[in-house]
Write a protein that holds these residues in place. Structure first.
Motif, mmCIF file in Angstrom:
data_model
loop_
_atom_site.group_PDB
_atom_site.id
_atom_site.type_symbol
_atom_site.label_atom_id
_atom_site.label_comp_id
_atom_site.label_asym_id
_atom_site.label_seq_id
_atom_site.Cartn_x
_atom_site.Cartn_y
_atom_site.Cartn_z
ATOM 1 N N ASP A 41 31.914 -1.760 -8.872
ATOM 2 C CA ASP A 41 32.780 -1.725 -10.049
ATOM 3 C C ASP A 41 34.199 -1.258 -9.732
ATOM 4 O O ASP A 41 35.133 -1.558 -10.483
ATOM 5 N N ASP A 42 34.376 -0.507 -8.628
ATOM 6 C CA ASP A 42 35.718 0.013 -8.354
ATOM 7 C C ASP A 42 36.233 -0.333 -6.954
ATOM 8 O O ASP A 42 37.319 0.097 -6.563
ATOM 9 N N ALA A 43 35.477 -1.114 -6.190
ATOM 10 C CA ALA A 43 35.909 -1.479 -4.841
ATOM 11 C C ALA A 43 37.127 -2.396 -4.897
ATOM 12 O O ALA A 43 37.214 -3.312 -5.709
ATOM 13 N N ASP A 44 38.108 -2.097 -4.034
ATOM 14 C CA ASP A 44 39.334 -2.891 -3.932
ATOM 15 C C ASP A 44 39.675 -2.954 -2.451
ATOM 16 O O ASP A 44 40.025 -1.947 -1.846
ATOM 17 N N ALA A 45 39.549 -4.149 -1.862
ATOM 18 C CA ALA A 45 39.674 -4.231 -0.411
ATOM 19 C C ALA A 45 40.441 -5.467 0.033
ATOM 20 O O ALA A 45 40.408 -6.515 -0.613
ATOM 21 N N ARG A 46 41.142 -5.301 1.146
ATOM 22 C CA ARG A 46 41.809 -6.410 1.822
ATOM 23 C C ARG A 46 40.894 -6.852 2.952
ATOM 24 O O ARG A 46 40.490 -6.042 3.787
ATOM 25 N N ILE A 47 40.550 -8.142 2.977
ATOM 26 C CA ILE A 47 39.582 -8.651 3.946
ATOM 27 C C ILE A 47 40.185 -9.828 4.703
ATOM 28 O O ILE A 47 40.805 -10.715 4.114
ATOM 29 N N ASN A 48 39.997 -9.819 6.029
ATOM 30 C CA ASN A 48 40.515 -10.877 6.884
ATOM 31 C C ASN A 48 39.462 -11.183 7.942
ATOM 32 O O ASN A 48 39.049 -10.293 8.681
ATOM 33 N N GLY A 49 39.011 -12.433 7.978
ATOM 34 C CA GLY A 49 38.019 -12.755 8.982
ATOM 35 C C GLY A 49 37.283 -14.040 8.696
ATOM 36 O O GLY A 49 37.790 -14.932 8.018
ATOM 37 N N ASN A 50 36.068 -14.110 9.236
ATOM 38 C CA ASN A 50 35.284 -15.333 9.178
ATOM 39 C C ASN A 50 33.946 -15.094 8.482
ATOM 40 O O ASN A 50 33.268 -14.101 8.750
ATOM 41 N N VAL A 51 33.606 -16.004 7.592
ATOM 42 C CA VAL A 51 32.276 -16.005 6.974
ATOM 43 C C VAL A 51 31.492 -17.132 7.623
ATOM 44 O O VAL A 51 31.767 -18.315 7.371
ATOM 45 N N GLN A 52 30.550 -16.766 8.469
ATOM 46 C CA GLN A 52 29.769 -17.791 9.166
ATOM 47 C C GLN A 52 28.888 -18.580 8.203
ATOM 48 O O GLN A 52 28.729 -19.787 8.332
ATOM 49 N N SER A 53 28.343 -17.887 7.201
ATOM 50 C CA SER A 53 27.514 -18.578 6.217
ATOM 51 C C SER A 53 27.382 -17.730 4.962
ATOM 52 O O SER A 53 27.368 -16.507 5.021
ATOM 53 N N VAL A 54 27.318 -18.427 3.808
ATOM 54 C CA VAL A 54 27.059 -17.760 2.542
ATOM 55 C C VAL A 54 26.369 -18.765 1.632
ATOM 56 O O VAL A 54 26.748 -19.927 1.559
ATOM 57 N N GLY A 55 25.326 -18.311 0.958
ATOM 58 C CA GLY A 55 24.563 -19.195 0.089
ATOM 59 C C GLY A 55 25.034 -19.128 -1.343
ATOM 60 O O GLY A 55 25.325 -18.049 -1.874
ATOM 61 N N TYR A 56 25.134 -20.306 -1.978
ATOM 62 C CA TYR A 56 25.471 -20.356 -3.405
ATOM 63 C C TYR A 56 24.923 -21.638 -4.009
ATOM 64 O O TYR A 56 25.111 -22.727 -3.471
ATOM 65 N N ASN A 57 24.231 -21.484 -5.123
ATOM 66 C CA ASN A 57 23.692 -22.617 -5.882
ATOM 67 C C ASN A 57 22.823 -23.531 -5.018
ATOM 68 O O ASN A 57 22.886 -24.763 -5.116
#
Length: 204
Positions: A41-57
């Protein structure tokens, strides 16, 4: 508030369950992260990199790079997808935390197979979309959206049919009870004004 900076690697982490996002599954990624807040609910982050895999639908997206700011209901940054069925770039922001949601981005769609990622319910034949989309709209539902969507060089290939739009601009404005929608395209120019809801316009 907790502050952190470093390298984060995940292996089949169930991000859908953690963020309580229906349809989202596990993620495998290698990213650098800098931010604050540990709760979703309160996380705020700067992210830089690679997502090898992520599942959706029901589909696993592979080979996505990102560089942007994440917090609950908000993303601003750059995404490059190089999946066999999703090849595109995204630059902009999606904000569903504000009282009035905002979507402002530019996306170059090299090729997206809508059937493979289960957007089009046809698993036998590919449904290939490509083109350029520029969006700058506000609103919490399709009937409340105001702003502009511009499309150019859009190709849609399904079965043996190929549909092409060289240019299309859609504008929506609401003033009081009056909703005005205008469209300029290769095929037709349309301007509609009155008290109506776009999602119900096709109903008898």
């Amino acid at each position: 508030k907790t502050y952190y900076k470093g390298f984060l690697q995940t292996q089949s982490f169930n991000i859908g369950k953690f963020l309580q996002i229906k349809g989202m599954g596990s993620i495998t990624s290698s990213v650098t992260i800098q931010g604050n807040g540990l709760r979703k609910d309160d996380a705020d982050a700067r992210i830089n990199g690679n997502v090898q895999s992520v599942g959706y639908n029901g589909y696993t997206y592979r080979n996505t790079t990102l560089n942007g700011e994440f917090k609950k209901g908000f993303f601003s940054g750059i995404v490059e997808a190089n999946d066999p069925n999703v090849n595109l770039s995204f630059n902009g922001e999606v904000d569903i935390t504000s009282k009035i949601h905002r979507f402002k981005f530019d996306s170059k769609i090299n090729s997206v197979n809508l059937a493979a990622i289960h957007i089009v319910s046809d698993s036998i034949h590919p449904a290939i979309l490509s083109g350029h989309v520029k969006v700058d709209v506000k609103g919490n539902s399709p009937d409340e959206m105001t702003g502009t969507v511009a499309v150019d060089s859009m190709n849609y290939n399904i079965h043996k049919g190929v549909y092409y739009i060289k240019h299309l601009t859609l504008k929506s404005d609401i003033s009081g009870d009056t909703h005005t929608i205008s469209m300029i395209s290769d095929y037709a120019d349309v301007n509609v004004s009155g008290h109506f809801y776009p999602t119900e316009s096709g109903q008898c």
